[in-house]
Design an enzyme around this catalytic site. Structure first.
Site: not given
Lengths: 319, 319
Positions: B47, B52, B77, B181, B203
């Protein structure tokens, strides 16, 4: 001969371990836009990136050992080429694929990756047919037509069994029409299981030979196709036309703008890649052309193979 | 406070009816290339197009009725903005989203579509924070941080429970690190269930603050990120750094070329759309940087939201 539900069920049993069970995806955003419940059968996520893996795998599996060892041949610039090459590789037999010399290198490379022998020819239908015929004469390989073959049609239809298993209470199905192999299998399966489900074919306005053929009651060849949907530029076959006449409730034709809108909406909202031909069925709904209020609509996304350097809304970066 | 497996399991139970159970996809082609079995957890199909949705939904669900009626606020953003707006809409409460004025119109529109109030501000971190603070003072809304919040971290970790349920015998997991997170939740879940599974953070070299922070034993802020992976430009939080120190086996840094190669390979082979940040974990394997022969590797594809007019390998068509 007439395609039957039993043929399609047998095909499914035969191929199910060699293909993906593709997901049926839904999107709250696209449902809201359509005012209906949409169920996208994602054959763009199928092996080789298109439903063609089903029919080719079924056809190759049905060869006798005697036939199989001589190999298979077809002419195709598209997904059937890769599908047949892969099916032959899985059975460990030779595949000969006649491809037009104008075909993108990426497509030729993907067929060669499966170990097939590629025969490049002039980009005319006559050259493709005569080259395929030469291969048959030279090798004894079995010709597997991309759509006008009951083994192929039955294989393609297997996706309808999965879709109905996942969403038994569909009211409508939208299915692209090119040569008609897919919709032959799908409509036969659907109408045999539940004749109340409406089956609509969708094709580009610039290659509307199926609509013309149904209206005329005879095959009208697609002589000068003009559409971005390169998988749907061919004409119907005798066998597929027969099934279409028997089972299909209607044909919707879509504009080039609708095809590109549909493709981009699927990319943006559903985050999956469909090629122009693969987005055509949703093209019937994307700008509200076909109104399906409150209905439960199956939409077949047929393939996801395209050149990412030449998207319809972009120009290539200059080197 | 320390995040626990129980927190993550409770989060999963709380949110599972409001999110997609995303598929785990495999590709014979990419397996062959890597010489390993790869399992892609497709949160780009989640979704709002990103993982997130999990953390925001969990955080909003945990508010008391008293808190909830005053609404929620965040500054973002990116995907957390849409995720929080959607979570608030599902609970029927106000959402206030502070966004930089330089943010693409499409992102602002997608947040407004969920009924959130968008507050545009100068594109600096200080302006974002002070605007969010003003909203809290004006409305009493609860601030939900995009990553440095145990409710959010627990929600994100729920995807690891699904992945391990689908593929219990993983040997390694590759997970992007931005604020941390996601990897906090994922590594806590994985190491609690099976400490033998290696958890690697990945990363961009141009935003390698997690690698630097782990080496230094303290948070090194990401002051001048230089990467196409816009979701991974932030710095770690106190809470996420703690979990990363506790659970993560190592950090792999990837070049911009590897990120774009990974993104394009996923589009081409798997036919799904990932944004640059979403492809970073596969970036560790795509050019053979990390060697994982014969292993069973979970790869988290985190999101699929990007502007289709500005792909890294294209320039926009001139009007």
């Amino acid at each position: 001969m007439t395609l039957t539900l039993a043929d399609i069920r047998a095909a499914h049993t035969r191929i199910r371990d060699r293909i993906h069970r593709t997901p049926v995806m839904t999107s709250a955003t696209l449902n809201e836009k359509a005012g209906a419940q949409l169920f996208f059968k994602c054959e763009n996520l199928q092996k080789i990136g298109a439903f063609k893996a089903r029919g080719a795998t079924n056809a190759v599996a049905l060869l006798s050992d005697e036939e199989a060892k001589r190999g298979v041949v077809t002419h195709s610039s598209g997904n059937h080429a890769a599908a047949l090459a892969r099916a032959a590789k899985l059975r460990g037999i030779p595949a000969y694929i006649v491809m037009p010399s104008t075909c993108p290198q990426a497509k030729v490379a993907s067929v060669r990756r499966y170990g097939a022998e590629v025969i490049l020819c002039e980009p005319t239908y006559a050259a493709r047919e005569s080259n395929a015929k030469s291969v048959v004469e030279r090798t004894g390989a079995v010709f597997i037509h991309p759509f006008n073959d009951p083994r192929v049609m039955a294989g393609q239809g297997s996706l309808a069994l999965e879709l109905l298993e996942d969403v038994p209470d569909l009211t409508d199905i939208l299915c692209p029409i090119g040569g008609g192999g897919l919709i032959s299998g799908v409509s036969t399966a659907i109408k045999s299981i539940n004749p109340e489900i409406h089956v609509f074919g969708v094709e580009p306005k610039g290659a509307d030979d199926a609509a013309q053929s149904l209206a005329a009651g005879k095959i009208i060849p697609c002589t000068s196709p003009n559409t971005i949907a390169d998988g749907l530029r061919g004409s119907l076959g005798e066998l597929t036309f027969e099934e279409i006449q028997r089972h299909v409730d209607g044909i919707v034709t879509v504009s080039e703008e609708e095809i590109v809108h549909a493709m981009r909406a699927i990319w943006e909202v559903m985050k999956i890649i469909v090629e122009p031909s693969g987005a055509v069925a949703y093209g019937a709904l994307v700008d509200g052309q076909l109104d399906v209020p409150g209905r439960r609509v199956g939409i077949i996304l047929t393939g996801g193979n395209l050149d990412l350097d030449t998207l319809p809304w972009m120009t290539p970066a200059t080197a």
